[in-house]
Each structure stands twice: as C-alpha cells, then as structure tokens.
Design an enzyme around this catalytic site. Structure first.
Site, short mmCIF file in Angstrom:
data_model
loop_
_atom_site.label_atom_id
_atom_site.label_comp_id
_atom_site.label_asym_id
_atom_site.label_seq_id
_atom_site.Cartn_x
_atom_site.Cartn_y
_atom_site.Cartn_z
N THR A 128 40.25 -52.11 33.53
CA THR A 128 41.70 -51.86 33.55
C THR A 128 42.49 -52.88 34.36
O THR A 128 43.70 -52.73 34.53
CB THR A 128 41.98 -50.47 34.15
OG1 THR A 128 41.46 -50.42 35.49
CG2 THR A 128 41.35 -49.38 33.32
N LYS A 129 41.83 -53.93 34.84
CA LYS A 129 42.52 -54.88 35.71
C LYS A 129 43.36 -55.87 34.90
O LYS A 129 43.16 -56.07 33.69
CB LYS A 129 41.50 -55.64 36.57
CG LYS A 129 40.75 -54.74 37.55
CD LYS A 129 41.69 -54.07 38.52
CE LYS A 129 41.01 -53.33 39.65
NZ LYS A 129 40.31 -52.12 39.24
#
Length: 374
Positions: free
Chosen positions: A180-181
């Site tokens: 999710t970065k």
C-alpha cells in the site's frame, strides 16, 4: 458503489520490467536491484542505499550494524506500526515507548529527552502518515546524548520539513515498499545513509554475513566467499526491484495527484465539528488520509462505511496496548494518553491516485452521512 481501500499505480512498463527479469538469467539480488539502489539514492539524496525485503528488516539490520543489542535501550513512539518496536527486540535491545504529540501523532524531542537513560543507544522517530518529525531538534538532542537516529520512513519518501528530507539529519533512514505504499513492489524496503561504512555493514548482515553475494560470483571472475559474521537473509531480489525502478520517475507526479486528493478530503471534512485529523507540518508525503472521530462510535463508523462498500483501516492502534507488549512490559491504558486517543479515534480512508472523482465524492458523502447519524 465499491471503493477499495487501496489500488496500486503500477503500469505496463513496470510489468514489462518484471517480465524482462523473468526472461533473463539472473533472478536474485543483481543488476536490477543495483539500478534501483542508484536511482533511489539519487532521489533521496542519501549516497548509500541497500535494498532489503522490508522496512522492518532495514531497521533491524541498522540496529545490528550499529552494535545496538542486549542491555541497550531504543526510544520509539507509542503511535506507530508494531514493527518499529519489534525490530528493536529482534536486535536484542529493549524498546522504550514514549507518548506522541496530540496534534500530529509524531514523537517529540521533549518526550525523547525524558526517556533517555545511560542505557539509551538510539531513537527511532517515525514520520507518521508522511509528515517529518522535528528532526533539527531531535538531532540536537541525539548529539547531546550520543544517540543514533534511525528514521522510520515507511510512510515518508517524498516528505520535507525545515529544509530537510528524511535521513538527512539522522544516522540512517529506513523505507517500506509494502503493497500500500507510495512506492511499492508488494513486499520490500530499503536502508539509506550517508555513511559508507555503515551501509557496507548493513549490506553484509542483510545477506547472511557473507563477504560476497551471488551477483559478485556470477558477473565477475569467481572468488570464494567467506562468512565474516552471523547475519540474516533480508536481501531484495531483481524481480521485486524491477517493479520499483520505473516508479521512482513517477513519484513526484503521483504525489501531486495525492496532494490534490488530500485537499479535497480536507476541504470536506475540516468543517465538520465531529471530525479531526493529524496536523500536517511542511511537505507531507501524503501516504495515508486519516480522520479522527468519536472514540465511542469509531468501530461502528468503520463497520458502517464497510457496509456501504468503502474500504477502511486503522493506522494505528497505540502499540503499548497490543497484547504482546502489554504482557512483556506491563503496559496499561493511561500510560500514553495522546497515542491512545489517536488510536481510539482513527479511521483511514481510501487514498490513492486511481480513485475516480465519483468515488471520492461517494467517500466524502458517506463519511459525512455516517458521522452525522452516529
């Protein structure tokens, strides 16, 4: 309407880079990983980068390479992901948890100062949600007490504050490329520093403690490797690195899109008397968009949003209230009230560049509706 909590921004060129590696001879840590390290060094302004398999590993390897271990203490904030503290324990040291600023969720120099003892060897400031901590003050404090600064930059590749970027005042910076970065390869991370000797030690302990890696043996005349110290297996392979190399070129343009989305959310929610959010200082990397709501209704609000098709998360619960840390160190509710208040109120909303305008409108509409009825 269905709004996923997160969708990545990988494109066809990123996929093609992976296919190119898969069609090559070398899959492990090799030339593509080295290319990523060069590009990431240029982007961050930190001369030495070691790609690893997670930010947790980067912090763990940093502590080991700095000689932090049994009998030592490392100061960490109560508002962070659990791995900030668990990395300290993996190194054999003791995490000393401190409270955070009520407005930003960031660890403060004052909290760090109060926690320093003769056993303190390092501090891990966490640039939560993408906002940098007060690094000039933390640097001055660390210099005063002779402490290492290991910056947890899992949320903060693009951030800037007081004219400084992540890692520029610390001993080193540790990054996450989790799914999710802002910069992602599914699972991955990096250690970065301006200290060449420290980088060399991290590179060694992250690959078993060997004197040479597979790429050295494959691409050059064969020379025997040696085991110079006990290490771990934390290296990043070329397959994952292939997903990262092209994204670096898009980081700034993607940040602009997230900044525009951040403003849309802020404009909608800041006027609501029942909603708050973390204060932003300087240029935030805009990794997450977190709102703070009524703690008595937080979980009900989470569930109501999920029932309306909106993906949500909690970033984070105060770590001293997690069972393992409570049982190991005897923490309890009331020990770090600011972190507890944030953890009890937090809801993280969908926040990524693939969101369509109508999805953003839907999220805003449903948050305001659910909050008004709660």
């Amino acid at each position: 309407m269905k709004v996923e909590f997160y969708r990545h921004a990988l494109d066809e060129a990123d996929i093609a880079n992976v296919v190119k590696v898969l069609n090559s001879v070398f899959l492990s840590t090799g030339p593509v990983t080295a290319e990523f390290e060069r590009k990431f060094s240029h982007y961050t302004g930190l001369e030495h980068v070691v790609a690893v398999n997670s930010c947790t590993s980067a912090m763990h390897m940093a502590l080991v390479a700095l000689g932090v271990g049994p009998g030592d203490e490392v100061i960490v904030p109560a508002m962070t992901f659990l791995s900030t503290a668990s990395a300290v324990m993996h190194a054999g040291a003791t995490p000393v948890i401190v409270d955070v600023d009520a407005a930003t969720g960031l660890v403060t120099p004052e909290a760090i100062e109060k926690a320093v003892t003769p056993r303190t060897k390092a501090v891990i400031p966490v640039h939560l949600y993408g906002t940098l901590c007060d690094m000039p003050s933390i640097k001055a404090l660390a210099d005063k007490h002779g402490l290492y600064i290991i910056e947890d930059c899992a949320h903060c590749v693009e951030g800037q504050r007081d004219g400084y970027r992540p890692g520029h005042l610390g001993t080193c910076a540790c990054y996450s490329f989790y799914a999710t970065k802002n910069l992602t390869c599914g699972e991955g991370g990096a250690f970065a520093t301006s200290d060449p000797d420290l980088a060399a030690r991290v590179r060694m302990v992250a690959l078993h403690g060997m004197s040479k890696g597979a790429a050295d043996r494959y691409h050059k005349l064969y020379t025997h490797y040696d085991l110079e110290r006990l290490g771990w297996k934390c290296n990043l392979d070329d397959i994952h690195a292939a997903l990262l190399v092209g994204q670096i070129d898009r980081l700034d343009s993607l940040w602009e899109k997230r900044h525009a989305l951040w403003k849309r959310y802020a404009d909608a929610f800041d006027r609501h008397p029942r909603l708050g959010r973390p204060e932003v200082v300087g240029k935030c990397a805009h990794h997450l968009y977190t709102i703070w709501t009524d703690p008595a209704r937080r979980d009900a609000t989470l569930h109501a949003l999920q029932q309306r098709g909106i993906g949500v998360a909690v970033n984070f619960r105060a770590i001293h209230l997690l069972s393992y840390f409570k049982d190991t160190f005897g923490f309890g509710r009331g020990d770090f009230p600011n972190a507890e208040a944030i953890g009890d109120r937090t809801i993280t909303l969908p926040f990524y560049t693939q969101l369509r305008d109508e999805q953003v409108d839907y999220v805003i509409e449903q948050v305001l509706e659910v909050t008004a009825s709660s």
